[in-house]
Write a protein that holds these residues in place. Structure first.
Motif, PDB file in Angstrom:
ATOM      1  N   GLY A  98      64.792  -3.393  48.870  1.00 45.73           N
ATOM      2  CA  GLY A  98      65.000  -4.248  48.398  1.00 45.73           C
ATOM      3  C   GLY A  98      64.624  -4.804  47.527  1.00 45.73           C
ATOM      4  N   TYR A  99      63.197  -4.102  47.042  1.00 50.26           N
ATOM      5  CA  TYR A  99      62.013  -4.450  46.445  1.00 50.26           C
ATOM      6  C   TYR A  99      62.588  -4.280  45.277  1.00 50.26           C
ATOM      7  CZ  TYR A  99      58.236  -4.398  48.983  1.00 50.26           C
ATOM      8  OH  TYR A  99      56.369  -4.462  49.999  1.00 50.26           O
ATOM      9  N   ILE A 100      62.121  -5.134  43.683  1.00 57.38           N
ATOM     10  CA  ILE A 100      62.285  -4.639  43.055  1.00 57.38           C
ATOM     11  C   ILE A 100      61.799  -4.645  41.517  1.00 57.38           C
ATOM     12  CG2 ILE A 100      63.514  -6.496  40.986  1.00 57.38           C
ATOM     13  CD1 ILE A 100      64.708  -8.339  43.253  1.00 57.38           C
ATOM     14  N   PHE A 101      62.216  -3.647  41.176  1.00 58.13           N
ATOM     15  CA  PHE A 101      61.235  -2.695  39.959  1.00 58.13           C
ATOM     16  C   PHE A 101      61.221  -3.115  38.333  1.00 58.13           C
ATOM     17  CE2 PHE A 101      60.170  -0.776  43.664  1.00 58.13           C
ATOM     18  CZ  PHE A 101      59.247  -0.300  43.421  1.00 58.13           C
ATOM     19  N   THR A 102      60.847  -3.196  37.168  1.00 60.83           N
ATOM     20  CA  THR A 102      60.732  -3.552  35.696  1.00 60.83           C
ATOM     21  C   THR A 102      60.454  -1.979  35.574  1.00 60.83           C
ATOM     22  OG1 THR A 102      60.146  -5.806  36.351  1.00 60.83           O
ATOM     23  CG2 THR A 102      60.292  -4.911  34.507  1.00 60.83           C
ATOM     24  N   VAL A 103      61.749  -1.441  34.906  1.00 60.04           N
ATOM     25  CA  VAL A 103      61.426  -0.263  33.920  1.00 60.04           C
ATOM     26  C   VAL A 103      60.721  -0.326  32.424  1.00 60.04           C
ATOM     27  CG1 VAL A 103      62.861   1.590  33.521  1.00 60.04           C
ATOM     28  CG2 VAL A 103      63.511   0.240  35.552  1.00 60.04           C
ATOM     29  N   LEU A 104      59.052  -0.092  32.390  1.00 57.59           N
ATOM     30  CA  LEU A 104      58.778   0.607  31.481  1.00 57.59           C
ATOM     31  C   LEU A 104      59.158   1.444  30.522  1.00 57.59           C
ATOM     32  CD1 LEU A 104      55.342  -1.530  32.579  1.00 57.59           C
ATOM     33  CD2 LEU A 104      57.670  -2.635  31.815  1.00 57.59           C
ATOM     34  N   ASN A 105      59.248   1.402  29.289  1.00 60.22           N
ATOM     35  CA  ASN A 105      58.516   2.766  27.980  1.00 60.22           C
ATOM     36  C   ASN A 105      57.879   3.598  28.852  1.00 60.22           C
ATOM     37  OD1 ASN A 105      57.287   1.336  27.070  1.00 60.22           O
ATOM     38  ND2 ASN A 105      58.319   1.545  25.317  1.00 60.22           N
ATOM     39  N   LYS A 106      57.166   5.095  28.681  1.00 62.58           N
ATOM     40  CA  LYS A 106      55.857   5.322  28.126  1.00 62.58           C
ATOM     41  C   LYS A 106      54.941   5.248  27.617  1.00 62.58           C
ATOM     42  CE  LYS A 106      59.052   9.302  29.806  1.00 62.58           C
ATOM     43  NZ  LYS A 106      59.552  11.280  29.168  1.00 62.58           N
ATOM     44  N   ASP A 107      54.711   3.882  26.927  1.00 60.22           N
ATOM     45  CA  ASP A 107      53.847   4.127  25.839  1.00 60.22           C
ATOM     46  C   ASP A 107      52.845   3.073  26.655  1.00 60.22           C
ATOM     47  OD1 ASP A 107      52.532   2.903  23.898  1.00 60.22           O
ATOM     48  OD2 ASP A 107      53.402   2.013  22.711  1.00 60.22           O
ATOM     49  N   LEU A 144      52.387   1.754  44.270  1.00 65.92           N
ATOM     50  CA  LEU A 144      53.215   1.191  44.695  1.00 65.92           C
ATOM     51  C   LEU A 144      53.304  -0.861  42.728  1.00 65.92           C
ATOM     52  CD1 LEU A 144      55.983   0.193  46.558  1.00 65.92           C
ATOM     53  CD2 LEU A 144      53.935  -1.864  47.380  1.00 65.92           C
ATOM     54  N   LYS A 145      52.614  -0.275  42.838  1.00 65.46           N
ATOM     55  CA  LYS A 145      52.724  -1.421  42.192  1.00 65.46           C
ATOM     56  C   LYS A 145      52.651  -1.447  40.538  1.00 65.46           C
ATOM     57  CE  LYS A 145      48.877  -4.204  44.308  1.00 65.46           C
ATOM     58  NZ  LYS A 145      47.174  -4.991  43.916  1.00 65.46           N
ATOM     59  N   LEU A 146      52.453  -0.113  40.180  1.00 70.33           N
ATOM     60  CA  LEU A 146      52.118   0.932  38.874  1.00 70.33           C
ATOM     61  C   LEU A 146      52.459   1.798  39.203  1.00 70.33           C
ATOM     62  CD1 LEU A 146      52.529  -0.980  36.225  1.00 70.33           C
ATOM     63  CD2 LEU A 146      50.491  -0.752  35.591  1.00 70.33           C
ATOM     64  N   GLY A 147      52.933   3.123  40.131  1.00 71.98           N
ATOM     65  CA  GLY A 147      52.319   4.005  40.447  1.00 71.98           C
ATOM     66  C   GLY A 147      54.319   5.170  39.798  1.00 71.98           C
ATOM     67  N   LYS A 172      64.607   9.549  32.760  1.00 68.19           N
ATOM     68  CA  LYS A 172      64.303  10.222  33.458  1.00 68.19           C
ATOM     69  C   LYS A 172      62.949  10.012  32.989  1.00 68.19           C
ATOM     70  CE  LYS A 172      62.988  14.407  35.081  1.00 68.19           C
ATOM     71  NZ  LYS A 172      63.743  15.749  34.776  1.00 68.19           N
ATOM     72  N   GLY A 173      61.527   9.616  33.675  1.00 69.52           N
ATOM     73  CA  GLY A 173      60.323   9.476  33.359  1.00 69.52           C
ATOM     74  C   GLY A 173      59.314   8.138  33.120  1.00 69.52           C
ATOM     75  N   ASP A 174      60.881   7.237  33.280  1.00 70.14           N
ATOM     76  CA  ASP A 174      59.966   5.328  32.843  1.00 70.14           C
ATOM     77  C   ASP A 174      59.510   5.334  34.164  1.00 70.14           C
ATOM     78  OD1 ASP A 174      61.584   5.615  30.131  1.00 70.14           O
ATOM     79  OD2 ASP A 174      63.064   4.207  31.136  1.00 70.14           O
ATOM     80  N   ARG A 175      58.276   4.456  33.607  1.00 69.18           N
ATOM     81  CA  ARG A 175      57.482   4.198  34.402  1.00 69.18           C
ATOM     82  C   ARG A 175      57.739   2.478  35.145  1.00 69.18           C
ATOM     83  NH1 ARG A 175      50.955   3.634  33.443  1.00 69.18           N
ATOM     84  NH2 ARG A 175      50.678   3.778  35.809  1.00 69.18           N
ATOM     85  N   LEU A 176      57.511   2.356  36.847  1.00 72.99           N
ATOM     86  CA  LEU A 176      57.954   1.426  36.897  1.00 72.99           C
ATOM     87  C   LEU A 176      56.564   0.298  37.208  1.00 72.99           C
ATOM     88  CD1 LEU A 176      60.422   3.464  39.704  1.00 72.99           C
ATOM     89  CD2 LEU A 176      60.600   2.086  37.690  1.00 72.99           C
ATOM     90  N   LYS A 177      57.021  -0.862  37.058  1.00 69.10           N
ATOM     91  CA  LYS A 177      56.283  -2.207  38.024  1.00 69.10           C
ATOM     92  C   LYS A 177      56.442  -2.796  39.070  1.00 69.10           C
ATOM     93  CE  LYS A 177      53.967  -5.735  35.910  1.00 69.10           C
ATOM     94  NZ  LYS A 177      53.622  -6.728  34.876  1.00 69.10           N
ATOM     95  N   LEU A 178      56.033  -3.306  40.330  1.00 67.33           N
ATOM     96  CA  LEU A 178      56.899  -4.043  41.247  1.00 67.33           C
ATOM     97  C   LEU A 178      56.814  -5.084  40.613  1.00 67.33           C
ATOM     98  CD1 LEU A 178      57.926  -4.079  43.959  1.00 67.33           C
ATOM     99  CD2 LEU A 178      55.006  -4.247  44.948  1.00 67.33           C
ATOM    100  N   THR A 179      57.655  -6.167  40.350  1.00 71.14           N
ATOM    101  CA  THR A 179      58.565  -7.214  40.103  1.00 71.14           C
ATOM    102  C   THR A 179      58.102  -7.869  41.996  1.00 71.14           C
ATOM    103  OG1 THR A 179      59.792  -6.356  38.827  1.00 71.14           O
ATOM    104  CG2 THR A 179      59.798  -9.446  39.450  1.00 71.14           C
ATOM    105  N   SER A 180      57.444  -9.429  41.974  1.00 73.54           N
ATOM    106  CA  SER A 180      57.542 -10.693  42.230  1.00 73.54           C
ATOM    107  C   SER A 180      58.519 -10.460  43.761  1.00 73.54           C
ATOM    108  CB  SER A 180      56.114 -11.683  42.088  1.00 73.54           C
ATOM    109  OG  SER A 180      56.185 -12.004  42.465  1.00 73.54           O
TER     110      SER A 180
END
Length: 737
Positions: free
Chosen positions: A314-323, A287-290, A359-367
């Motif tokens: 209602g969960y909010i995720f930050t979208v990150l690149n693949k690096d 959930l946090k980074l998967g 497509k393929g970008d990683r997600l990080k759960l936002t507080s």
């Protein structure tokens, strides 16, 4: 049918593991008051010519299997009239019992790979989860609890690209590597070529450390081809799931057998993510980074995680690149629709054209402060509730959830919503993606209850569909309008505790007690405290809440308040033995030992009296009054015939006095009653070490004690001493490290 020649050999460790089964089978043939099991270095003289020796009050049986002497069984105070004709039959009967144990072992143990089977995993989880569920309930004083957590640490080696013989060779090498580096934890075959370590009583940091350590060991090891000897680059998935940490409060309501398949699903999901991201994955990391972006369609985004990963509206995720090394933020998305394996989201922050979401970008759960339900949905309900409250002076919120699934969930919800409107005439009604219907009313509790019972009866009669309903209201201060939805949620959970129809609950003191218990079970002791206090505000004589409040004070270190609370319970209910025993324990911790002793001695029921005597025995032993300690332990043994603790503590006392045989006999009795008594296993290992006999059995016992209670340093010390006595330098060096 099993080919008997293919059955595995038995060891003294197996006899200890299955001694209860041996005892039960022998008791059917010849009842005896006591059963003991011994492992002398050689067969005693009195059994040298025959495998049975009968005395006036004892029968001794040699345990031979596959032409190997394993130990001696002694039956004490046997039923004499049943002995005639059994002198020749008993050794044969024992052989049949041992044969059955060997078949059982084959079911649980893979002789080819020298690891446990998936059947053993199920058995292990069933026993440990049942134990943990009892310990998590503040209403239970589960004296025999062995565990506070159980974890599976899984390994999925990708070997299918190699020929079958090479796969087998590599799997054996992986097993050897894991067993060397992760002794003493049991290793089992999960499925196919997936392996897993069975771990108990690990805190989060220790679990995370072991996960990282296993990943490093597997990727640093030089694997090579069995024939060509060239280096092979292997890929692994490594994952960790822990109960109860990785299970939500709803899942904790399931029984132990229902939790096992869910456990394995979580493990497979984390393994899948580990292979996808090429890094170790614990379940909570999913959930946090998967998460990853699966599809991009204008502003609508599909992500590859859903309900099974605990995603919610209602969960909010930050979208990150693949690096991985230097990830860049591309924007933010909010979840608007949750599926089982994937979810729909919309973009709320887009940093395009600098970074385009792909497509393929990683997600990080936002507080986020409130993400359980889609915020607009919840705010709409509370706004309508405010209007009703202003107009009528009172407001009720009912939450409905369908239980039966005879037709599709959506269809049954639609039917229910129609009937709610027709029979109960709510002032406002709505539903959302979480499959819950919310309805607002202005009636009194009595009037609304009559309407809801009529709805339940007619809906079930017409459609044979059951539903839960929880009604939230605002009893008195300190409850505010903002609490209305949460109160309805707590009432909805309360409604699930009714086994029979109707599943209807109005928010009350019991709803808050149940909510507190759920928070307590998740280790949120301060939140649980708050719930119990509110429960007592609504009903000052709620004994369940008051007792749990005392336990929560103790858990959070507020011993004076815990003492006051248990005294208050006893004032209301003088015969409450749980409160009396807990008061004694608190007084002990406060250093008020004389007062504690008086309280313990006031306990009357066998259970609480027995465990009170054990505590008094420990105190006497600490003061070197061994006679008094022994008397207390012996009294406790009479009161607690099904518990191992009196035997274990007596054995510990005898060990201090160098009375080895007495200690050994008590430990065998302890393990007969509880084969998972970690202290008994460790003390028995210590005796074999001191006697310098059967050190391989001593090593096995010490390893098992650590696998049950890895947090106890003395257990590791015992294992180090046993390894040193056997000159096992390699294992000793690893253990020291």
């Amino acid at each position: 049918m099993f080919n008997l020649s293919s059955l595995p050999e038995l060891t003294p460790e197996d006899l200890l593991t299955y001694q209860e089964a041996i005892k039960e089978e022998l008791q059917k043939i010849i009842p005896a008051q006591k059963f003991t099991l011994f492992f002398p270095a050689a067969k005693p003289d009195y059994l040298s010519k025959q495998d049975i020796f009968i005395e006036k009050n004892k029968i001794h049986l040699a345990i031979n299997y596959s032409q190997k002497f394993l130990g001696v069984i002694t039956l004490h105070n046997y039923t004499k009239r049943r002995v005639r004709g059994l002198k020749t039959a008993l050794p044969t009967i024992l052989q049949l019992i041992l044969q059955h144990i060997s078949i059982y072992k084959k079911f649980f143990f893979n002789e080819q790979l020298h690891i446990y089977t998936s059947n053993y995993i199920d058995f292990f989880l069933q026993e440990t989860i049942r134990d943990i569920l009892l310990g998590l309930n503040p209403k239970e004083n589960n004296f025999s609890s062995n565990y506070f957590s159980v974890s599976l640490l899984a390994i999925n080696p990708l070997l299918k690209e190699y020929p079958l013989k090479t796969q087998k060779f590599l799997l054996q090498e992986i097993i050897g590597l894991v067993q060397t580096n992760f002794s003493p934890w049991p290793l089992a075959l999960l499925s196919g070529q997936k392996l897993c370590l069975l771990l108990t009583n690990l805190n989060s940091s220790k679990g995370s450390s072991l996960l990282t350590h296993l990943w490093s060991k597997l990727h640093q090891h030089n694997f090579s081809h069995p024939v060509l000897k060239n280096k092979l680059k292997l890929n692994f998935g490594v994952s960790l799931v822990t109960f109860p940490k990785d299970f939500d409060s709803q899942e904790l309501l399931l029984n132990n057998t229902e939790i096992i398949p869910l456990f394995k699903e979580k493990l497979d999901l984390a393994l899948e993510k580990s292979l996808q991201f090429k890094e170790p994955f614990s379940f909570d990391k999913i959930l946090k980074l998967g998460g990853r972006i699966k599809e991009v369609n204008c502003e609508e985004i599909t992500i590859d995680i859903g309900k099974e990963s605990k995603v919610q509206d209602g969960y909010i995720f930050t979208v990150l690149n693949k690096d991985k090394i230097n990830p860049k933020e591309k924007g933010k998305i909010i979840i608007k629709e949750v599926g089982q394996k994937q979810s729909k989201a919309k973009v709320i922050v887009n940093l395009e054209p600098i970074y385009k979401i792909k497509k393929g970008d990683r997600l990080k759960l936002t507080s986020q402060s409130d993400s359980k339900f889609y915020l607009d949905y919840k705010n709409t309900i509370l706004e309508e509730a405010r209007k009703i409250l202003e107009s009528y002076g009172q407001v009720k919120l009912a939450l409905f959830q369908v239980k039966s699934e005879k037709i599709s969930h959506k269809d049954s919800l639609d039917l229910l919503e129609e009937e709610i409107q027709k029979i109960t005439s709510p002032l406002f009604i709505t539903s959302n993606e979480t499959q819950i219907i919310a309805a607002l009313y202005q009636e009194s509790n009595k009037e609304l209850k009559e309407k809801l019972l009529k709805l339940e009866q007619e809906f079930y009669k017409q459609h044979q569909i059951t539903f839960y309903v929880g009604v939230g209201h605002l009893p008195l201060p300190p409850f505010h309008l903002s609490d209305l939805y949460r109160n309805a949620e707590k009432a909805l959970i309360h409604s699930r505790y009714y086994e029979e129809r109707p599943h209807l609950a109005f928010f009350d003191s019991i709803s808050l007690t149940i909510s507190g218990d759920r928070m307590f079970s998740l280790g949120n002791y301060f939140d649980a405290l708050s719930e119990y206090q509110k429960a007592l505000y609504l009903d000052a004589k709620n004994i369940l809440a008051l007792n749990s409040l005392g336990i929560s004070y103790a858990k959070t270190g507020n011993l004076p308040r815990a003492k006051e609370t248990f005294l208050e319970v006893l004032k209301i209910e003088p015969g409450n033995e749980l409160a009396r025993y807990n008061l004694g324990r608190i007084l002990e911790q406060l250093g008020q030992e004389k007062e504690a002793e008086l309280v313990f001695l006031q306990c009357k029921t066998p259970l609480y009296r027995g465990f009170s005597l054990l505590r008094l025995g420990k105190k006497a032993e600490k003061q070197k009054d061994f006679k008094k300690a022994r008397d207390y332990y012996l009294q406790a043994k009479e009161l607690l015939p099904n518990y191992s603790q009196p035997h274990t503590l007596l054995a510990s006392l005898y060990l201090k006095k160098e009375e080895m045989e007495k200690a050994k006999e008590e430990l065998h009795q302890a393990l007969l009653k509880n084969s998972l008594d970690a202290l008994a296993l460790n003390l028995l290992a210590t005796i074999y070490l001191k006697n310098k006999e059967n050190l391989s059995l001593a090593e096995s016992l010490a390893q098992k004690s650590i696998s049950l209670k890895p947090e106890i340093p003395e257990f590791w010390k015992t294992l180090r001493e046993i390894l040193a006595a056997q000159h096992k330098e390699k294992e000793l060096a690893f253990l020291v490290n």
